[in-house]
Design a protein around this motif. Structure first.
Motif, PDB file in Angstrom:
ATOM      1  N   LEU A 117       0.848  -1.191   0.000  1.00 30.74           N
ATOM      2  CA  LEU A 117       0.000   0.000   0.000  1.00 30.74           C
ATOM      3  C   LEU A 117       0.882   1.238   0.000  1.00 30.74           C
ATOM      4  O   LEU A 117       1.858   1.311   0.740  1.00 30.74           O
ATOM      5  CB  LEU A 117      -0.899   0.014   1.242  1.00 30.74           C
ATOM      6  N   VAL A 118       0.528   2.190  -0.855  1.00 28.13           N
ATOM      7  CA  VAL A 118       1.144   3.519  -0.877  1.00 28.13           C
ATOM      8  C   VAL A 118       0.023   4.525  -0.678  1.00 28.13           C
ATOM      9  O   VAL A 118      -1.011   4.435  -1.357  1.00 28.13           O
ATOM     10  CB  VAL A 118       1.834   3.823  -2.222  1.00 28.13           C
ATOM     11  N   ALA A 119       0.204   5.473   0.229  1.00 20.12           N
ATOM     12  CA  ALA A 119      -0.778   6.543   0.414  1.00 20.12           C
ATOM     13  C   ALA A 119      -0.023   7.838   0.692  1.00 20.12           C
ATOM     14  O   ALA A 119       0.775   7.907   1.634  1.00 20.12           O
ATOM     15  CB  ALA A 119      -1.733   6.226   1.561  1.00 20.12           C
ATOM     16  N   LEU A 120      -0.268   8.848  -0.127  1.00 17.99           N
ATOM     17  CA  LEU A 120       0.395  10.140  -0.007  1.00 17.99           C
ATOM     18  C   LEU A 120      -0.659  11.230   0.145  1.00 17.99           C
ATOM     19  O   LEU A 120      -1.698  11.191  -0.510  1.00 17.99           O
ATOM     20  CB  LEU A 120       1.254  10.432  -1.237  1.00 17.99           C
ATOM     21  N   ALA A 121      -0.374  12.199   0.990  1.00 20.48           N
ATOM     22  CA  ALA A 121      -1.301  13.315   1.205  1.00 20.48           C
ATOM     23  C   ALA A 121      -0.504  14.598   1.400  1.00 20.48           C
ATOM     24  O   ALA A 121       0.710  14.562   1.615  1.00 20.48           O
ATOM     25  CB  ALA A 121      -2.199  13.057   2.409  1.00 20.48           C
ATOM     26  N   ASP A 122      -1.202  15.717   1.319  1.00 19.54           N
ATOM     27  CA  ASP A 122      -0.545  17.017   1.438  1.00 19.54           C
ATOM     28  C   ASP A 122      -0.839  17.685   2.777  1.00 19.54           C
ATOM     29  O   ASP A 122      -0.860  18.908   2.885  1.00 19.54           O
ATOM     30  CB  ASP A 122      -0.958  17.934   0.285  1.00 19.54           C
ATOM     31  N   ARG A 123      -1.036  16.871   3.816  1.00 20.03           N
ATOM     32  CA  ARG A 123      -1.219  17.397   5.168  1.00 20.03           C
ATOM     33  C   ARG A 123      -0.273  16.660   6.102  1.00 20.03           C
ATOM     34  O   ARG A 123      -0.170  15.436   6.046  1.00 20.03           O
ATOM     35  CB  ARG A 123      -2.661  17.217   5.644  1.00 20.03           C
ATOM     36  N   ASP A 124       0.417  17.410   6.961  1.00 23.51           N
ATOM     37  CA  ASP A 124       1.381  16.800   7.862  1.00 23.51           C
ATOM     38  C   ASP A 124       0.742  15.742   8.756  1.00 23.51           C
ATOM     39  O   ASP A 124      -0.444  15.830   9.118  1.00 23.51           O
ATOM     40  CB  ASP A 124       2.044  17.862   8.735  1.00 23.51           C
ATOM     41  N   PHE A 125       1.544  14.748   9.120  1.00 24.73           N
ATOM     42  CA  PHE A 125       1.124  13.704  10.038  1.00 24.73           C
ATOM     43  C   PHE A 125       0.564  14.318  11.321  1.00 24.73           C
ATOM     44  O   PHE A 125       1.073  15.307  11.838  1.00 24.73           O
ATOM     45  CB  PHE A 125       2.326  12.814  10.375  1.00 24.73           C
ATOM     46  N   GLY A 126      -0.492  13.699  11.823  1.00 24.02           N
ATOM     47  CA  GLY A 126      -1.108  14.132  13.073  1.00 24.02           C
ATOM     48  C   GLY A 126      -2.179  13.132  13.470  1.00 24.02           C
ATOM     49  O   GLY A 126      -2.194  11.988  12.993  1.00 24.02           O
ATOM     50  N   GLU A 127      -3.094  13.557  14.320  1.00 21.29           N
ATOM     51  CA  GLU A 127      -4.140  12.646  14.796  1.00 21.29           C
ATOM     52  C   GLU A 127      -4.969  12.098  13.641  1.00 21.29           C
ATOM     53  O   GLU A 127      -5.423  10.954  13.688  1.00 21.29           O
ATOM     54  CB  GLU A 127      -5.036  13.362  15.808  1.00 21.29           C
ATOM     55  N   TRP A 128      -5.153  12.908  12.598  1.00 22.37           N
ATOM     56  CA  TRP A 128      -5.954  12.430  11.461  1.00 22.37           C
ATOM     57  C   TRP A 128      -5.307  11.191  10.832  1.00 22.37           C
ATOM     58  O   TRP A 128      -6.002  10.212  10.517  1.00 22.37           O
ATOM     59  CB  TRP A 128      -6.106  13.531  10.407  1.00 22.37           C
ATOM     60  N   ALA A 129      -3.972  11.222  10.647  1.00 25.45           N
ATOM     61  CA  ALA A 129      -3.273  10.096  10.021  1.00 25.45           C
ATOM     62  C   ALA A 129      -3.202   8.905  10.958  1.00 25.45           C
ATOM     63  O   ALA A 129      -3.333   7.750  10.523  1.00 25.45           O
ATOM     64  CB  ALA A 129      -1.873  10.523   9.603  1.00 25.45           C
ATOM     65  N   ALA A 130      -2.994   9.159  12.247  1.00 22.17           N
ATOM     66  CA  ALA A 130      -2.919   8.072  13.220  1.00 22.17           C
ATOM     67  C   ALA A 130      -4.212   7.266  13.244  1.00 22.17           C
ATOM     68  O   ALA A 130      -4.205   6.069  13.542  1.00 22.17           O
ATOM     69  CB  ALA A 130      -2.604   8.631  14.599  1.00 22.17           C
ATOM     70  N   ALA A 131      -5.327   7.916  12.911  1.00 18.29           N
ATOM     71  CA  ALA A 131      -6.615   7.212  12.835  1.00 18.29           C
ATOM     72  C   ALA A 131      -6.862   6.649  11.434  1.00 18.29           C
ATOM     73  O   ALA A 131      -7.341   5.521  11.282  1.00 18.29           O
ATOM     74  CB  ALA A 131      -7.751   8.161  13.228  1.00 18.29           C
ATOM     75  N   ALA A 132      -6.528   7.427  10.406  1.00 19.89           N
ATOM     76  CA  ALA A 132      -6.890   7.046   9.032  1.00 19.89           C
ATOM     77  C   ALA A 132      -6.029   5.926   8.474  1.00 19.89           C
ATOM     78  O   ALA A 132      -6.529   5.047   7.762  1.00 19.89           O
ATOM     79  CB  ALA A 132      -6.799   8.276   8.123  1.00 19.89           C
ATOM     80  N   TRP A 133      -4.734   5.940   8.736  1.00 22.65           N
ATOM     81  CA  TRP A 133      -3.850   4.960   8.118  1.00 22.65           C
ATOM     82  C   TRP A 133      -4.129   3.519   8.563  1.00 22.65           C
ATOM     83  O   TRP A 133      -4.223   2.631   7.720  1.00 22.65           O
ATOM     84  CB  TRP A 133      -2.396   5.320   8.380  1.00 22.65           C
ATOM     85  N   PRO A 134      -4.260   3.243   9.871  1.00 20.11           N
ATOM     86  CA  PRO A 134      -4.585   1.861  10.256  1.00 20.11           C
ATOM     87  C   PRO A 134      -5.928   1.399   9.703  1.00 20.11           C
ATOM     88  O   PRO A 134      -6.067   0.240   9.280  1.00 20.11           O
ATOM     89  CB  PRO A 134      -4.591   1.914  11.791  1.00 20.11           C
ATOM     90  N   ALA A 135      -6.921   2.301   9.685  1.00 17.92           N
ATOM     91  CA  ALA A 135      -8.229   1.934   9.145  1.00 17.92           C
ATOM     92  C   ALA A 135      -8.128   1.609   7.661  1.00 17.92           C
ATOM     93  O   ALA A 135      -8.729   0.636   7.171  1.00 17.92           O
ATOM     94  CB  ALA A 135      -9.230   3.066   9.385  1.00 17.92           C
ATOM     95  N   LEU A 136      -7.369   2.405   6.930  1.00 13.09           N
ATOM     96  CA  LEU A 136      -7.176   2.146   5.507  1.00 13.09           C
ATOM     97  C   LEU A 136      -6.456   0.816   5.300  1.00 13.09           C
ATOM     98  O   LEU A 136      -6.846   0.014   4.440  1.00 13.09           O
ATOM     99  CB  LEU A 136      -6.372   3.275   4.875  1.00 13.09           C
ATOM    100  N   SER A 137      -5.418   0.580   6.071  1.00 17.56           N
ATOM    101  CA  SER A 137      -4.657  -0.662   5.945  1.00 17.56           C
ATOM    102  C   SER A 137      -5.542  -1.880   6.191  1.00 17.56           C
ATOM    103  O   SER A 137      -5.488  -2.872   5.440  1.00 17.56           O
ATOM    104  CB  SER A 137      -3.484  -0.654   6.933  1.00 17.56           C
ATOM    105  N   ASP A 138      -6.377  -1.816   7.209  1.00 16.12           N
ATOM    106  CA  ASP A 138      -7.257  -2.939   7.519  1.00 16.12           C
ATOM    107  C   ASP A 138      -8.291  -3.134   6.422  1.00 16.12           C
ATOM    108  O   ASP A 138      -8.647  -4.273   6.075  1.00 16.12           O
ATOM    109  CB  ASP A 138      -7.939  -2.739   8.871  1.00 16.12           C
ATOM    110  N   ALA A 139      -8.776  -2.035   5.822  1.00 13.44           N
ATOM    111  CA  ALA A 139      -9.730  -2.156   4.726  1.00 13.44           C
ATOM    112  C   ALA A 139      -9.091  -2.823   3.512  1.00 13.44           C
ATOM    113  O   ALA A 139      -9.705  -3.667   2.850  1.00 13.44           O
ATOM    114  CB  ALA A 139     -10.268  -0.777   4.353  1.00 13.44           C
ATOM    115  N   VAL A 140      -7.838  -2.466   3.234  1.00 15.15           N
ATOM    116  CA  VAL A 140      -7.116  -3.076   2.112  1.00 15.15           C
ATOM    117  C   VAL A 140      -6.935  -4.578   2.341  1.00 15.15           C
ATOM    118  O   VAL A 140      -7.174  -5.412   1.458  1.00 15.15           O
ATOM    119  CB  VAL A 140      -5.763  -2.376   1.907  1.00 15.15           C
ATOM    120  N   LEU A 141      -6.520  -4.926   3.540  1.00 17.99           N
ATOM    121  CA  LEU A 141      -6.279  -6.336   3.842  1.00 17.99           C
ATOM    122  C   LEU A 141      -7.582  -7.134   3.866  1.00 17.99           C
ATOM    123  O   LEU A 141      -7.612  -8.306   3.462  1.00 17.99           O
ATOM    124  CB  LEU A 141      -5.539  -6.469   5.185  1.00 17.99           C
TER     125      LEU A 141
END
Length: 273
Positions: A245-269
């Motif tokens: 999985l590759v995911a790129l965004a134009d907003r710095d890492f923060g609480e949004w990414a800490a929540a969004a990335w694991p959820a996205l990863s689990d959806a992919v799997l």
């Protein structure tokens, strides 16, 4: 609903992503060719170039990192964040293989070894060793090999695909080595996620192990390896699921990414694993 549909709800201006399997891109979302600042996702690209230099015998993983600054530390220690060098300054903070200290300086020192051995500026070597063979047309390095790269999802998808289904950029043994825990049992701090014991790393790639909390999903295998960047970028390869999985965004890492990335990863799997 597609695994990547959630990107449309991310609190960012622009995001793009791709899911990879051994056959190539399985799904994509967003502007695949747009360039994003990679921040620390630059590190695995730099590591791949350094490992090409190892296989070309320009350098060795056993070469001294800097005997005056880091006595006993090697290129292997630098790539595994186990040299003992401080994060942002050329200072010795620990003996080699005593503590996992995530270090931008360590990656810069590793790249400088390749520069001296090849008599090429590292950005040029990165392009010749990795960029041209993998056709990374949107990828460039203008500054630190630890954090100043730019690239696109399309380019990084080619990198991830190479790690899932090699065309020969690196040998099979070296591909296995980069995803193998170096100096097992070292504890340390994972930036953004706090102390981890152990804090597993391969050669230029973080290894998930049993870290908690973590930026990958709860369904990712312990052998998952990859990297994330403070600019809102991440990539992983799960060798058990044979997915990337590759995911790129134009907003710095923060609480949004800490929540969004694991959820996205689990959806992919869940969809492709």
């Amino acid at each position: 609903m597609s695994a990547l549909a959630a990107l449309a709800e991310w609190p960012v201006k622009t995001a793009a992503a791709a899911v990879l399997g051994p056959s190539g891109v399985l799904e994509s979302h967003g502007p695949m060719d747009s360039r994003f600042a990679l921040a620390s996702v630059t590190k695995p690209l730099a590591a791949l170039a350094i490992l090409v230099a190892v296989e070309e015998e320009a350098v060795s993983l056993d070469d001294s990192a800097d005997e005056a600054l880091l006595p006993g530390a090697t290129l292997r220690h630098l790539l595994a964040h186990a040299s003992g060098v401080a994060s942002e300054r050329p200072l010795r903070s620990f003996a080699p293989a005593h503590r996992r200290v995530y270090s931008n300086v360590g990656i810069e020192l590793a790249a400088s070894l390749v520069e001296r051995a090849t008599d090429l500026p590292f950005p040029r070597y990165l392009d010749e060793a990795v960029g041209r063979p993998l056709r990374l047309d949107a990828t460039a390095l203008d500054g630190s090999p630890a954090r100043d790269g730019v690239s696109s999802v399309a380019d990084l998808a080619r990198v991830v695909h190479e790690l899932l289904s090699s065309t020969g950029l690196l040998s099979g043994p070296m591909l296995a080595e980069l995803a193998t825990v170096q100096y097992p049992g070292l504890r340390g701090v994972l930036p953004g996620y706090g102390p981890q014991d152990p804090n597993d790393w391969g050669l230029g790639f973080e290894i998930r192990g049993h870290k908690s909390p973590h930026w990958t999903g709860s369904a990712n295998s312990a052998g998952t390896y990859g990297h994330f960047g403070q600019s809102g970028t991440m990539l992983w390869i799960d060798p058990e699921a044979r997915l990337g999985l590759v995911a790129l965004a134009d907003r710095d890492f923060g609480e949004w990414a800490a929540a969004a990335w694991p959820a996205l990863s689990d959806a992919v799997l869940a969809e492709y694993g």
